[in-house]
Design an enzyme around this catalytic site. Sequence first.
Site, PDB file in Angstrom:
ATOM      1  N   HIS A   1       1.675 -18.827  26.818  1.00  0.00           N
ATOM      2  CA  HIS A   1       1.006 -18.192  25.855  1.00  0.00           C
ATOM      3  C   HIS A   1      -0.333 -17.668  26.567  1.00  0.00           C
ATOM      4  CE1 HIS A   1       3.487 -19.656  22.641  1.00  0.00           C
ATOM      5  NE2 HIS A   1       3.027 -20.941  22.681  1.00  0.00           N
TER       6      HIS A   1
ATOM      7  N   ASN B   1      10.020 -19.374  20.392  1.00  0.00           N
ATOM      8  CA  ASN B   1      11.313 -20.116  20.526  1.00  0.00           C
ATOM      9  C   ASN B   1      12.795 -19.482  20.183  1.00  0.00           C
ATOM     10  OD1 ASN B   1      10.473 -23.312  20.706  1.00  0.00           O
ATOM     11  ND2 ASN B   1       9.115 -22.406  19.281  1.00  0.00           N
ATOM     12  N   TRP B   2      12.469 -18.410  19.514  1.00  0.00           N
ATOM     13  CA  TRP B   2      13.584 -17.443  19.159  1.00  0.00           C
ATOM     14  C   TRP B   2      13.913 -16.620  20.592  1.00  0.00           C
ATOM     15  CZ3 TRP B   2      13.071 -12.528  15.861  1.00  0.00           C
ATOM     16  CH2 TRP B   2      14.406 -11.867  15.286  1.00  0.00           C
TER      17      TRP B   2
ATOM     18  N   PHE C   1      17.994 -16.225  12.172  1.00  0.00           N
ATOM     19  CA  PHE C   1      16.944 -17.242  11.574  1.00  0.00           C
ATOM     20  C   PHE C   1      17.887 -18.053  10.977  1.00  0.00           C
ATOM     21  CE2 PHE C   1      14.739 -18.888   8.204  1.00  0.00           C
ATOM     22  CZ  PHE C   1      13.525 -19.529   8.787  1.00  0.00           C
TER      23      PHE C   1
ATOM     24  N   ARG D   1       4.210  -9.447  17.851  1.00  0.00           N
ATOM     25  CA  ARG D   1       4.499  -9.622  16.312  1.00  0.00           C
ATOM     26  C   ARG D   1       3.246  -9.147  15.756  1.00  0.00           C
ATOM     27  NH1 ARG D   1       6.017 -14.945  12.837  1.00  0.00           N
ATOM     28  NH2 ARG D   1       7.054 -13.878  10.971  1.00  0.00           N
TER      29      ARG D   1
HETATM   30  P1  A3P Z   1       7.429 -17.828  10.336  1.00  0.00           P
HETATM   31  O1  A3P Z   1       6.602 -18.887  10.238  1.00  0.00           O
HETATM   32  O2  A3P Z   1       7.023 -16.626   9.789  1.00  0.00           O
HETATM   33  O3  A3P Z   1       8.820 -18.203   9.560  1.00  0.00           O
HETATM   34  P2  A3P Z   1       7.036 -19.299  17.631  1.00  0.00           P
HETATM   35  O4  A3P Z   1       8.356 -19.627  18.066  1.00  0.00           O
HETATM   36  O5  A3P Z   1       6.503 -18.572  18.521  1.00  0.00           O
HETATM   37  O6  A3P Z   1       6.439 -20.661  17.236  1.00  0.00           O
HETATM   38  O7  A3P Z   1       7.356 -18.491  16.392  1.00  0.00           O
HETATM   39  C1  A3P Z   1       7.581 -19.033  14.893  1.00  0.00           C
HETATM   40  C2  A3P Z   1       7.711 -18.093  14.171  1.00  0.00           C
HETATM   41  O8  A3P Z   1       8.959 -17.351  14.591  1.00  0.00           O
HETATM   42  C3  A3P Z   1       8.212 -18.480  12.730  1.00  0.00           C
HETATM   43  O9  A3P Z   1       7.805 -17.403  11.932  1.00  0.00           O
HETATM   44  C4  A3P Z   1       9.629 -18.543  12.734  1.00  0.00           C
HETATM   45  O10 A3P Z   1      10.486 -18.575  11.618  1.00  0.00           O
HETATM   46  C5  A3P Z   1      10.078 -17.185  13.635  1.00  0.00           C
HETATM   47  N1  A3P Z   1      11.449 -17.247  13.989  1.00  0.00           N
HETATM   48  C6  A3P Z   1      12.025 -18.439  14.887  1.00  0.00           C
HETATM   49  N2  A3P Z   1      13.476 -18.239  14.924  1.00  0.00           N
HETATM   50  C7  A3P Z   1      13.816 -16.982  14.359  1.00  0.00           C
HETATM   51  C8  A3P Z   1      14.717 -15.901  14.326  1.00  0.00           C
HETATM   52  N3  A3P Z   1      16.093 -16.433  14.767  1.00  0.00           N
HETATM   53  N4  A3P Z   1      14.661 -14.988  13.471  1.00  0.00           N
HETATM   54  C9  A3P Z   1      13.572 -14.631  12.937  1.00  0.00           C
HETATM   55  N5  A3P Z   1      12.782 -15.303  13.003  1.00  0.00           N
HETATM   56  C10 A3P Z   1      12.246 -16.273  13.795  1.00  0.00           C
END
Ligand code: A3P
Length: 303
Positions: A118, A69-70, A239, A140
Amino acid sequence: MADKSKFIDYIDEALEKSKETALSRLLFTYQGIPYPITMCTLETFQALDTFEARSDDIVLASYPKCGSNWLLYIVSELIFTVTKKKHEYPEFPVLECGDPEKYQRMKQFPSPRILATHLHYDKLPESIFKNKVKILVLFRNPKDTAVSFFHFHNDVPDIPSYGSWDEFFKQFMKGQVSWGSYFDFAINWNKHIEDANVKCILYEDLKENLASGIKQIAEFFGFSLTGEQIDTISALSTFEAMRARSQVTHGAVGPFLFRKGKVGDWRNLFHQSQNQEMDEKFEACLAGTSVGVKLKYNSYCQA
Ligand code: A3P
């Protein structure tokens, strides 16, 4: 990501299905890989074979919980900055999720289309390779990925929970979780990670220097931005900034999705024996491979 309401509607629908789904019934297997019945169907996988990629599509590939999502947000903002058009199309961005008709609807969407996925490299539709679509693969470290995955299941009220971290860890190591084994995903992508149209980036590198990561992503896709524009996107994609907007962008699940955003959170859950098991698995599957080296396992996963 522009049509937020459609996006949130899709997530809400998946959560609604999750409510009625016991953990023991969550997964179904398609071509050897388990997927969640709440988000994937056999019919959609079959329809995916007919998906017509364009050479200017943008594929963002990652195993779940690696920060998709990031990355999606960063790339959407890059496109917006360059084209001045919001990335507006009303479709859930994960290619393999949704109803089978989505690929027909996607024919109408303007370029560049973002295709998050994915899937393993060899499960992507043939037209992606035929049209030499650029693919950015986000990795990651596996320990933080597992911890993030566990929390997602156990923190979001409507998603089936595991009895304990130990139980989740066992299933994760067996690859009996949504989208299968982290290690199989990495081994599969490793075969193509040096291909000309493929680039690998690391969650941990983005955390360490977001502006530099965004610059590299822009260069890979051929987007020309000023330093100031890169800095603006960096500030919007921290984040903290994304978590603050998460309820608006992702609905009720937002704060769970943007949970902690840290490197090394695995230290709060991994036991010594689990560390050893994962270290051995990494050694057996990935040590010395291109992806293995790129993951910087010793820096991020050493107990
Ligand atoms: P955590 O659960 O360790 O906090 P996805 O989007 O693939 O589902 O991944 C989710 C993970 O990415 C979560 O990890 C989330 O907090 C982290 N994440 C999302 N946006 C982020 C950002 N801007 N910076 C750092 N981590 C981020």
